[in-house]
Every structure is written in structure tokens, then in C-alpha cells.
Design a protein around this motif. Structure first.
Motif, short mmCIF file in Angstrom:
data_model
loop_
_atom_site.label_atom_id
_atom_site.label_comp_id
_atom_site.label_asym_id
_atom_site.label_seq_id
_atom_site.Cartn_x
_atom_site.Cartn_y
_atom_site.Cartn_z
N HIS A 115 0.76 -1.11 -0.13
CA HIS A 115 0.09 0.05 0.09
C HIS A 115 0.83 1.07 0.01
O HIS A 115 0.62 2.29 -0.57
CB HIS A 115 -0.98 -0.15 1.24
N GLU A 156 1.00 4.12 -3.11
CA GLU A 156 0.61 5.71 -3.07
C GLU A 156 1.86 6.34 -3.42
O GLU A 156 2.05 7.36 -4.03
CB GLU A 156 0.15 5.85 -1.61
N TYR A 161 -1.46 6.33 -6.24
CA TYR A 161 -2.96 5.82 -5.93
C TYR A 161 -3.16 5.44 -4.66
O TYR A 161 -2.25 4.95 -3.97
CB TYR A 161 -3.44 4.78 -6.66
N THR A 162 -4.24 5.53 -3.96
CA THR A 162 -4.42 5.20 -2.71
C THR A 162 -5.46 3.61 -2.62
O THR A 162 -5.70 3.19 -1.43
CB THR A 162 -5.34 6.09 -2.01
N SER A 163 -5.78 3.20 -3.79
CA SER A 163 -6.47 2.16 -3.81
C SER A 163 -6.31 1.20 -5.04
O SER A 163 -5.92 1.89 -5.96
CB SER A 163 -8.15 2.06 -3.45
N GLU A 213 -5.25 -6.06 -6.57
CA GLU A 213 -4.37 -6.47 -5.29
C GLU A 213 -4.43 -8.07 -4.99
O GLU A 213 -3.43 -8.53 -4.63
CB GLU A 213 -5.45 -6.00 -4.08
#
Length: 604
Positions: A5, A9, A14-16, A22
Motif C-alpha cells: 500500500h 501511494e 494511488y490510494t486504492s 490486489e
């Protein structure tokens, strides 16, 4: 070691994760072999780029085109990632420098072609490096049953043989189940985890329109999209050159691209398109594999594609950024003759020909369906669409009207019977519409009662009626290389008056673009795009390497006033903030000051 994660970022902004990303990343980090089938724009590259940064050793990426490798490397470097490519465009000295830094452990991602990947000298280099992951992009090219078979891909299994403990991830946007199985077998993947995402590109609108006198409609569409980038496909080199010349005469910035051009010219034209110096590429299928340009707003086919896999792959180059884009196909059944010629010319193997003809038949059915095109397309790839109308194709944008077509259906049944159940749908439509063809005269069918009995509809409308009757089971098609329309029990019930036949009312077709409305400052967006182009030209990279359109639109909507706020914009990594942040923040502040908009006071 950084977490996935934090890497997402810090390096990618990006945060997701996008759907399936994933799970794929986790499987790779668990050192499992992976097959990932994800639609274009679904974020396949991140599925190996992120693990490459977690593993810290060397990730080898096999990619088919030099231009694609360059775009990927430029984007990674802009995000602060140590990436390189070894290809035929490098000099001897440059290559030796890259090889040295690889052995020193200072490169995280190395891009190479399939031809180079299997060379003994390159394999020897890898044996001395710390290889942690192997990624094979455009993996459908390995399959003879796919739409873009490349023999050199078949040799890539040597990578798994030489590095049996290194996980391999194979990625593609287009693979029916048979092709997926072929990829696994040919690459010698060990119990791979398979991820097959949705083939539904929700941001794409699909349209099929009549090809007759198509050029004025093409020009009208392009006039409405003067500032948009797009690809216009034609089947032949001559067609590409003619189309590019005609579009330039209308004032469009259009360049040709086909295999007959010198490599230097092809590279020049592709870079002009990627950098935004040309808005339209007129191309054969030689153009497009792995094209990383995210802001293609339309893909137009002026000739019939050979199969739905090719069509899906080519239209998938539109809207990679997730924003709305149009996929328009100018259709004439006459183009099928050229496809048949190519099928016969390219292979003497009856089995391969039969597969090719079935695929071409499915392409025709897609063009002639009266139902939802998205639903048809997804069903071909084994995915069910929930619902009857997608709202994103020409069939669903207008309400389909159904009428009692028993009289028309009876005429079709009578014509099939009178001609002896020996001909295809096109021939039956010709007879009904009274076409004056040599074949009809030679067969004596211009003397039949059915000949010209259907002059109330056009030949193309009769053809659509016949195709719909086949789909609904009122008549049958033998399939194969030369499909023949024949009668069945339901056909006889139609003429006996015991069975009603609902048919779709013929619809006038046209090219209408879907418009997307967003709440952002268009003038600021234009200013930021101009700044991006200046920076891209200075660095000799495509503009999207700096920031993509989506990031610029978000800046134009949120008007960040500090580095902290800019970092919250999707696609802005720490490296890009340091490299470009001040220039974009200054542009935003000047724009707001000029408008008297009261920009937020900058902090730090």
C-alpha cells in the motif's frame, strides 16, 4: 521493506487498487505463477510493477514492441523507479552500461522483446543477475488459436526452464478459455493462479453503422472531436494511405501507419501520436499492440475486423484512462469476401481454416445482431451481462420497436424453399430484394415468384430479418465455411399460419457520440494540458508520462494550492510532485488569480 500500500501511494500516486489488482499482486508476492486476463485499462502493468518494487531484485518484462517498452520505462522513471530496456535501438556502449548496472543490482524492471529474452547471451546475463520475477505481456500472442499469434512467443518457455523457482506472471487483455489453456501449457506455468476479470469496458460505447458512403459521416464525427485523439483502422496499406491523405485534405492532423512504411517513419508517426503532435492515426492492424496512450477518445473501423478478439483488442485502445470513448464500426457484409480470401491464402490446414471461419462468422453476427452489442460481445468471451440493455451501444440507446413480422418471415421461408435450401442469408436477401446479379441470373432465380417479392424493404433490412430468424430458431443455419440457411419445423409452422414471428423494426443508423459531463474548470484544464505538453516536449516523452488527463481534470476541479493537496490528486506520486509540482501549482494559482476566483492560500 515497504508495504504494497505504501508503494502504491508513493510510486504510483494511488490510494486504492482496481478490481483484481490486489489479489494478483498478493499471488505474485506469494511467488506463485499467475495468468491474468484483464481488460485494457484494468491496470495490468501495476500487477508486476508493484511486486517488482517489493521484491527489490530484478523483474524481467517481456514486451512485444520497442515503443511500448519506451513508454513504460519513461513512466516508471518519472515515478522514481529504476527501469531500463535492452533493445535493438541501443548502441553497443549503451547496452553494456545497462548490463553493468543490472549486475550491480541497480535496476528493478528490465524490458526486453521475446526474441531477445531467449537469446543465449541474454539468458547468461540473467543467470548472473538477481532475477525475482518474470512478466510476459500480451501473452495471447503465444497461442495459435488466438488472434495475433507470434511464433517467437512459443520459445519463451525456456525462461521457466532456466529459472524454475522464479514466479512467472502472464498477462493479456483478450483470451477465450482455449487461449488461456494454451498460454499455461506453452509457458510451462506450474499450477498457476488464474484471474479472469470482466471484459466489460463500461466507459466504451459501441456502434455499428452502414458503410455505404461512410466518409462524409466520418468527417462529420471527426469535426465534432477536433481536439480528441483517435485511431481509424483500415484493412489495407493502400486504404490507410488514401484515408490519411483525404483526412489531411479536410484539415485533420492524420498520419498513416502500416508495415510497408520504413521503420523510422513508423516510429516517427507513432511518437507524433503519443506526444499529441498528431491527433489521428490511420492504421492497419500493424498498429496498436501495447499502445500505452491513455487518452484515445475514439477507435473507428472502416473495414470489417477478422474476428471479435481482434475487434475487442483494437477497440480496447480507446478510453484506457477510464473516461468515455467511442468505438464505431462502418459495416458492409461485402468486406467478408476479403476476409475469406485472407483465410484461404494464409493456411492450408483445414482445422485452422474452420476455426478462422467460425470466428469470422461470429464477427458478422455481432454486426448484425438486433440485441445489445455489449451483451453479445461479453457472451463471446464467456461472460454474462446482467440485464437486457446496457445503455452504451447503438442498439440500447434507442428503444427497439418490435412488429408482427409474420408476413416478412413467410416471404423468407418461401424464398428459402424455392431456391432449394442451398444458399446463405446474403443470397436470399438478394433474391427477395430483386438484386440484378449474375449469380441469380445463372441460377434462373430471377424467374421465381420470390424474386423481388420483398421490395418493401432494402436488401440489408432483409438480411437483418433473416439473421434474427436464425437466432430465434424460425430457420436454421448450417454454419461452417459457407453457411446455408435451411428450413425446420418452426419454418413450416410460419407458412401454415400457426406461428407468429415478432421481428425488430428496422432502425435508421447514424454516428452519434456519447458526451460526458464533468464539473471542472475547462479553461484551467486547457492551461494545464498546455503546460504538460511543454514539459513533455522538453523531456521528449509523451504527455501522459507527466500526468494523465484524469489527473489534470481533477486538478482543474479541486484547484490544489499546496504540495500536500496536489499529492492527494490521483496519479500524483511523490517523485512527480518533486519534479513537476511547483510548475503546476503556479499555473493553477495564476489561473485563479486571473479569474478573481480567490485561490486558496498556498501552504508550504
Amino acid at each position: 521493506m515497504e508495504t504494497k500500500h505504501s508503494i502504491l501511494e508513493r510510486y504510483f500516486g494511488y490510494t486504492s487498487f482496481l478490481p483484481h489488482q490486489e489479489e494478483i499482486v498478493d499471488a505474485v508476492l506469494a511467488r506463485k505463477d499467475v495468468l491474468a486476463v484483464m481488460a485494457t485499462g484494468g491496470g495490468k502493468s501495476l500487477c508486476y510493477q508493484l511486486p517488482a518494487l517489493v521484491f527489490e531484485g530484478l523483474t524481467v518484462v517481456v514486451s512485444p514492441l520497442i515503443a511500448l517498452m519506451k513508454d513504460q520505462v519513461d513512466s516508471l522513471r518519472a515515478n522514481g523507479v529504476a527501469a531500463a530496456t535492452i533493445n535493438s535501438s541501443l548502441g553497443y556502449g549503451e547496452q553494456k552500461i545497462i548490463e553493468r548496472v543490472i549486475l550491480e543490482g541497480r535496476i528493478r524492471l528490465l524490458y526486453v522483446s521475446p526474441e531477445r529474452a531467449v537469446q543465449p547471451a541474454f539468458l547468461s546475463l540473467l543467470s548472473r543477475a538477481d532475477v525475482r520475477l518474470i512478466a510476459i505481456d500480451e501473452a495471447h500472442c503465444i497461442s495459435m488459436w488466438g488472434h495475433n499469434f507470434r511464433p517467437e512467443y512459443r520459445r519463451l518457455r525456456v525462461l521457466k526452464e532456466r529459472f524454475p523457482r522464479v514466479p512467472v506472471i502472464a498477462l493479456t487483455a483478450t483470451a477465450i478459455p482455449a487461449v488461456q489453456d494454451d498460454i499455461v501449457a506453452e509457458l510451462a506455468l506450474k499450477s498457476p493462479v488464474r484471474f479472469v476479470g470482466s471484459f466489460n469496458r463500461k466507459n466504451l460505447t459501441y456502434r455499428v453503422v452502414p458503410k455505404a458512403r461512410y466518409f462524409p459521416r466520418l468527417v462529420a464525427y471527426l469535426n465534432e472531436h477536433r481536439d480528441d485523439a483517435g485511431i481509424v483502422y483500415a484493412a489495407t496499406r493502400e486504404g490507410v494511405e488514401t484515408l490519411a491523405t483525404k483526412l489531411r485534405s479536410k484539415g485533420f492532423s492524420a498520419l498513416p501507419y502500416h508495415a510497408g512504411l520504413p521503420e523510422t517513419v513508423r516510429t516517427e508517426h507513432q511518437e507524433a501520436f503519443s506526444h499529441g503532435d498528431a491527433t489521428i492515426i490511420c492504421a492497419t492492424i500493424a498498429f496498436g499492440m501495447g499502445i500505452d496512450k491513455p487518452d484515445v477518445r475514439f477507435v473507428i473501423h472502416t473495414d470489417l475486423p477478422r474476428d471479435l478478439e481482434s475487434y475487442y483488442q483494437e477497440t480496447g485502445r480507446a478510453g484506457r484512462d477510464g473516461d468515455p470513448a467511442d468505438c464505431i464500426l462502418f459495416y458492409s457484409r461485402g468486406d467478408y469476401g476479403m476476409i475469406r480470401f485472407l483465410i484461404e491464402k494464409e493456411s492450408a490446414d483445414a482445422g485452422i481454416k474452420d476455426v478462422a471461419y467460425r470466428k469470422a462468422g461470429a464477427m458478422l453476427d455481432y454486426c448484425e445482431t438486433t440485441g445489445c452489442r455489449r451483451k453479445f460481445l461479453l457472451a463471446y468471451f464467456g461472460e454474462a451481462y446482467p440485464g437486457d440493455r446496457c445503455g452504451g451501444c447503438d442498439r440500447c440507446e434507442t428503444q427497439v420497436q418490435v412488429f408482427d413480422g409474420t408476413e416478412a418471415a413467410s416471404a423468407i421461408v418461401a424464398c428459402i424453399r424455392e431456391t432449394g435450401e442451398r444458399f446463405g442469408a446474403s443470397y436470399i436477401a438478394d433474391v427477395l430484394s430483386g438484386a440484378k446479379t449474375a449469380r441469380i441470373r445463372e441460377n434462373g432465380h430471377d424467374t421465381l415468384p420470390a424474386y423481388g417479392s420483398g421490395r418493401g424493404y432494402t436488401r440489408d433490412q432483409w438480411l437483418l430479418f433473416i439473421q434474427e430468424m436464425v437466432r430465434k430458431g424460425f430457420v436454421a443455419s448450417t454454419g461452417g465455411r459457407y453457411p446455408v440457411v435451411v428450413l425446420n419445423d418452426r419454418s413450416r409452422a410460419v407458412t401454415g399460419g400457426g406461428l407468429a414471428v415478432p421481428l425488430t423494426e428496422p432502425q435508421p443508423e447514424g454516428v452519434v457520440a456519447a458526451e460526458a459531463e464533468e464539473d471542472y474548470d475547462e479553461a484551467l484544464f486547457a492551461r494545464l494540458r498546455s503546460l504538460r505538453k511543454v514539459l513533455a516536449d522538453l523531456e521528449n516523452v509523451p504527455p501522459f508520462v507527466i500526468f494523465n488527463d484524469r489527473s489534470l481534470r481533477e486538478m482543474a476541479r479541486r484547484r490544489p494550492a499546496s504540495g500536500v493537496e496536489l499529492l492527494r490528486i490521483s496519479g500524483v506520486s511523490e517523485a512527480k510532485l518533486q519534479r513537476y509540482g511547483r510548475r503546476f501549482l503556479d499555473a493553477i494559482e495564476k489561473h485563479c488569480a486571473g479569474q478573481g476566483a480567490g485561490p486558496k492560500r498556498r501552504r508550504g
